[in-house]
Design a protein around this motif. Structure first.
Motif, PDB file in Angstrom:
ATOM      1  N   GLN A 110       7.034 -11.661  11.086  1.00 20.79           N
ATOM      2  CA  GLN A 110       7.932 -10.967   9.652  1.00 20.79           C
ATOM      3  C   GLN A 110       7.188 -11.198   8.198  1.00 20.79           C
ATOM      4  O   GLN A 110       8.004 -10.637   7.286  1.00 20.79           O
ATOM      5  N   LYS A 111       6.682 -12.742   8.584  1.00 20.51           N
ATOM      6  CA  LYS A 111       6.264 -12.486   6.816  1.00 20.51           C
ATOM      7  C   LYS A 111       4.725 -11.318   6.876  1.00 20.51           C
ATOM      8  O   LYS A 111       4.874 -10.522   5.772  1.00 20.51           O
ATOM      9  N   GLY A 112       4.296 -11.382   7.810  1.00 22.28           N
ATOM     10  CA  GLY A 112       2.978  -9.961   7.541  1.00 22.28           C
ATOM     11  C   GLY A 112       3.859  -8.258   7.378  1.00 22.28           C
ATOM     12  O   GLY A 112       3.456  -8.084   6.729  1.00 22.28           O
ATOM     13  N   LEU A 113       4.850  -8.960   8.233  1.00 21.32           N
ATOM     14  CA  LEU A 113       5.693  -7.785   8.645  1.00 21.32           C
ATOM     15  C   LEU A 113       6.101  -6.902   7.008  1.00 21.32           C
ATOM     16  O   LEU A 113       6.051  -5.688   6.747  1.00 21.32           O
ATOM     17  N   ASP A 114       6.919  -7.568   6.379  1.00 22.37           N
ATOM     18  CA  ASP A 114       6.840  -7.316   5.500  1.00 22.37           C
ATOM     19  C   ASP A 114       6.611  -6.965   3.967  1.00 22.37           C
ATOM     20  O   ASP A 114       6.674  -6.333   3.314  1.00 22.37           O
ATOM     21  N   ASP A 115       5.107  -7.992   3.638  1.00 20.84           N
ATOM     22  CA  ASP A 115       3.982  -7.511   2.707  1.00 20.84           C
ATOM     23  C   ASP A 115       3.365  -5.826   3.654  1.00 20.84           C
ATOM     24  O   ASP A 115       3.669  -5.819   2.422  1.00 20.84           O
ATOM     25  N   TRP A 116       3.712  -5.930   4.536  1.00 18.97           N
ATOM     26  CA  TRP A 116       3.419  -4.102   4.878  1.00 18.97           C
ATOM     27  C   TRP A 116       4.244  -3.160   4.411  1.00 18.97           C
ATOM     28  O   TRP A 116       3.879  -2.058   3.936  1.00 18.97           O
ATOM     29  N   ALA A 121      -1.572 -12.929  11.226  1.00 20.75           N
ATOM     30  CA  ALA A 121      -2.600 -13.824   9.812  1.00 20.75           C
ATOM     31  C   ALA A 121      -2.330 -13.156   8.942  1.00 20.75           C
ATOM     32  O   ALA A 121      -3.127 -13.749   8.171  1.00 20.75           O
ATOM     33  N   ARG A 122      -0.937 -12.619   8.168  1.00 19.62           N
ATOM     34  CA  ARG A 122      -0.627 -11.847   7.346  1.00 19.62           C
ATOM     35  C   ARG A 122      -1.438 -11.377   6.545  1.00 19.62           C
ATOM     36  O   ARG A 122      -2.157 -11.685   5.051  1.00 19.62           O
ATOM     37  N   GLN A 123      -2.714 -10.550   6.471  1.00 18.97           N
ATOM     38  CA  GLN A 123      -3.874 -10.026   6.757  1.00 18.97           C
ATOM     39  C   GLN A 123      -3.115  -8.475   5.820  1.00 18.97           C
ATOM     40  O   GLN A 123      -2.306  -8.533   6.941  1.00 18.97           O
ATOM     41  N   PRO A 124      -4.072  -7.787   4.982  1.00 18.40           N
ATOM     42  CA  PRO A 124      -3.357  -6.575   4.598  1.00 18.40           C
ATOM     43  C   PRO A 124      -3.192  -5.451   5.940  1.00 18.40           C
ATOM     44  O   PRO A 124      -4.168  -5.954   6.855  1.00 18.40           O
ATOM     45  N   MET A 125      -2.848  -4.707   5.910  1.00 16.38           N
ATOM     46  CA  MET A 125      -2.837  -3.723   7.197  1.00 16.38           C
ATOM     47  C   MET A 125      -4.407  -3.405   8.195  1.00 16.38           C
ATOM     48  O   MET A 125      -4.565  -2.650   6.992  1.00 16.38           O
ATOM     49  N   PRO A 126      -4.075  -2.938   8.576  1.00 13.26           N
ATOM     50  CA  PRO A 126      -5.512  -2.870   9.332  1.00 13.26           C
ATOM     51  C   PRO A 126      -5.675  -1.403   9.053  1.00 13.26           C
ATOM     52  O   PRO A 126      -4.748  -0.028   9.249  1.00 13.26           O
ATOM     53  N   GLU A 127      -7.395  -0.709   8.747  1.00 15.84           N
ATOM     54  CA  GLU A 127      -7.279   1.112   7.831  1.00 15.84           C
ATOM     55  C   GLU A 127      -6.814   1.493   9.495  1.00 15.84           C
ATOM     56  O   GLU A 127      -6.149   2.985   9.147  1.00 15.84           O
ATOM     57  N   ALA A 128      -7.025   1.456  10.784  1.00 17.05           N
ATOM     58  CA  ALA A 128      -6.723   2.391  11.989  1.00 17.05           C
ATOM     59  C   ALA A 128      -5.056   2.288  11.914  1.00 17.05           C
ATOM     60  O   ALA A 128      -4.216   3.372  12.503  1.00 17.05           O
ATOM     61  N   MET A 129      -4.996   1.188  11.268  1.00 15.98           N
ATOM     62  CA  MET A 129      -3.200   0.595  11.686  1.00 15.98           C
ATOM     63  C   MET A 129      -2.200   2.077  10.038  1.00 15.98           C
ATOM     64  O   MET A 129      -1.430   2.801  10.464  1.00 15.98           O
ATOM     65  N   ALA A 130      -2.784   1.370   8.649  1.00 18.27           N
ATOM     66  CA  ALA A 130      -2.475   2.385   7.751  1.00 18.27           C
ATOM     67  C   ALA A 130      -2.449   3.405   7.677  1.00 18.27           C
ATOM     68  O   ALA A 130      -1.081   4.846   7.767  1.00 18.27           O
ATOM     69  N   LYS A 131      -3.166   4.613   8.394  1.00 22.86           N
ATOM     70  CA  LYS A 131      -3.281   6.046   8.918  1.00 22.86           C
ATOM     71  C   LYS A 131      -1.817   6.508   9.660  1.00 22.86           C
ATOM     72  O   LYS A 131      -1.812   7.534   9.273  1.00 22.86           O
ATOM     73  N   ALA A 132      -2.545   5.532  10.401  1.00 25.41           N
ATOM     74  CA  ALA A 132      -1.681   5.815  11.651  1.00 25.41           C
ATOM     75  C   ALA A 132       0.446   5.727  10.999  1.00 25.41           C
ATOM     76  O   ALA A 132       0.985   6.805  10.805  1.00 25.41           O
ATOM     77  N   VAL A 133       0.299   5.381  10.435  1.00 26.56           N
ATOM     78  CA  VAL A 133       1.643   4.661   9.626  1.00 26.56           C
ATOM     79  C   VAL A 133       1.927   5.772   8.552  1.00 26.56           C
ATOM     80  O   VAL A 133       2.856   6.446   8.561  1.00 26.56           O
TER      81      VAL A 133
END
Ligand SMILES: Cc1cc2nc3c(=O)[nH]c(=O)nc-3n(C[C@H](O)[C@H](O)[C@H](O)COP(=O)(O)OP(=O)(O)OC[C@H]3O[C@@H](n4cnc5c(N)ncnc54)[C@H](O)[C@@H]3O)c2cc1C
Length: 465
Positions: free
Chosen positions: A245-251, A209-221
């Motif tokens: 891939q577009k969402g992945l590129d943003d992240w 959905a090309r959304q920002p990284m969810p909080e739980a994911m951002a913490k793990a990363v």
């Protein structure tokens, strides 16, 4: 290296076609100029019989047997069908982690050739073996792909807010722990290969959905990046299909912005040269890195999903993909900003050339080398192939590196370090990965045949002494 006249005809043919040999000759022809500036080398160049002489005979024989079989359509078709069934079947009989005979058969044939091992002990042994061959480093990824059953999907979807069950959050935790365990199996200078989709539906849905990284994911990363930096390793984010891939590129940009603050990057994003939009995507990365002052790490691949993508997004021919791939490498190595961003300075950066294509590796190496010899600015440059594939190219790269190191000082090296990329996991967990390798070999018959003739020649050289 022996004079070419002392080698058999197959070897001359192989070396004659081998771009790395051309690189080697170029390197030697510039030696006097190079040595004007460099101090006398402490170590003399090793006498090289053949770049593939470094491969253990056991490895050479297995590689020759398997690669020869992969050039045979009679073998490859049923083998592909069998691996495909094994990678998707739910039957205990067809599960290599439960069926001991099947496990042994797969280990003896494909698994040991392409995979690093099923546990820390096996992986450590494989990594040590690879480094003993001479590779300057490894890239290690965890093969486990998380599959959800229907009950574990999102509990409800109301307007734009999706509620996830606790199990989905546990998956992020499991993925993080698996990734950190993988990190502990590599050393300083090595790479960790990270598959962000492995974290399950919370990650995949937000990426799609090309959304920002969810909080739980951002913490793990964050935790993974900090541990990677602390260990002196690097990590790259594997590229996926276009729908993600577009969402992945943003992240990836968000992660690089946060963690690539030094001179050389900790985090690399992957660019797929087969996409028509790949150069524009690189330019977007370059512009942001330059404007915001972070280091850009690019791992360049051609792209592995041609059979599953919207075909119009991909270059029309292999030649167009080759041109696109080489252009992106050249843009990084020659530090060229986009035409409309000439006022910006090229950012700090590094290029990892992930390819089995010898022509692309040669072109990029020559460009990098020529710029260094002419005292022109360039970026850090490394090169790697997948374990079990293109060993003739990998061995040439290792030989070139060792020769350059013996003839010069580490600070003056102008050849890329050579890496081998591998995956670990139980035999069953690696079946999907093995299926992708088999498909890739089916589509690269010419290169596989080239590898077979290089392996045959090396075996013959050992037999006749
Ligand atoms: C270390 C490493 C890491 C990798 N990581 C990733 C990753 O994260 N994500 C990913 O997607 N792939 C990845 N790959 C796989 C890669 O994308 C290629 O599929 C594979 O390496 C084959 O490409 P090649 O550069 O080796 O060259 P070659 O074998 O010379 O080129 C084959 C490639 O050319 C392209 N191609 C073939 N036919 C056509 C055609 N008719 N029209 C247009 N293009 C065509 C395809 O991309 C095909 O894979 C990785 C490869 C390596 C070596």
């Amino acid at each position: 290296m022996l004079p070419r006249s002392t080698l058999g005809r197959p070897a001359q043919r192989f070396l004659g076609q081998s771009p790395q040999y051309v690189i080697h000759r170029r390197f030697r022809s510039t030696k006097s100029h190079y040595h004007d500036a460099a101090p006398e080398p402490a170590i003399r160049p090793p006498v090289q019989i053949s770049p593939m002489a470094r491969l253990p005979t056991r490895f050479l024989l297995r590689s020759l047997l398997l690669t020869s079989l992969m050039t045979s359509k009679i073998f490859l078709r049923p083998a592909l069908a069998l691996i495909s069934v094994l990678s998707t079947s739910k039957s205990a009989l067809l599960n290599p982690d439960r069926n001991i005979a099947l496990n042994k058969l797969l280990r003896w044939t494909v698994y040991n050739h392409f995979c690093a091992g099923a546990n820390k002990k096996e992986v450590s042994r494989t990594v040590a073996d690879v480094k003993k061959i001479g590779y300057q480093g490894v890239i290690l990824g965890y093969s486990k792909e998380i599959v959800l059953d229907h009950n574990e999907q999102a509990a409800s979807t109301e307007s734009s807010t999706t509620q996830y069950q606790e199990r989905c959050y546990e998956m992020i935790e499991e993925w993080k722990n698996g990734t950190l365990e993988t990190l502990r199996m590599v050393g300083p200078g090595d790479f960790l290969a990270v598959k962000l989709t492995g974290a399950g539906p919370i990650s995949v849905d937000a990426m799609r959905a090309r959304q920002p990284m969810p909080e739980a994911m951002a913490k793990a990363v964050d935790e993974i990046c900090i541990a990677t930096e602390k260990q002196g390793s690097r990590l790259w984010l594997d590229a996926e299909q276009q729908v993600l891939q577009k969402g992945l590129d943003d992240w990836a940009i968000e992660i690089m912005r946060k963690h690539n603050k030094g001179e050389t990057p900790i985090v690399y994003n992957t660019i797929q040269g087969y996409l028509k939009a790949s150069k524009a995507n690189l330019d977007h990365h370059l512009t942001l890195a330059s404007q915001e002052g972070w280091a850009l790490g690019i791992k360049l691949v051609r792209g592995a999903y041609i059979e599953h993508e919207t075909r119009s997004l991909i270059h029309d021919t292999q030649q167009d993909t080759d041109r696109s791939y080489d252009l992106i490498a050249d843009t990084m190595l020659c530090q060229r900003m986009p035409a409309d961003k000439q006022d910006l300075q090229f950012p700090k950066g590094a290029l990892f050339l992930a390819t089995h294509n010898a022509a692309s590796a040669t072109k990029a190496t020559a460009t990098h080398q020529n710029r260094l010899l002419a005292n022109k600015p360039t970026i850090m440059f490394e090169c790697g192939q997948i374990q079990g594939m293109a060993d003739e190219l990998s061995c040439e790269l290792v030989s070139n590196y060792e020769r350059a190191l013996a003839e010069s000082s580490a600070a003056k090296l102008n050849v890329p370090k050579a890496f081998k990329c591998m995956t670990w996991g139980s035999v069953s967990e690696c079946m999907g990965y093995l299926h992708r390798r088999a498909v890739e070999n089916r589509g690269a018959v010419e290169r596989t045949q080239h590898m077979v003739s290089a392996l045959r020649h090396e075996l013959w050289r050992r037999i006749v002494g």
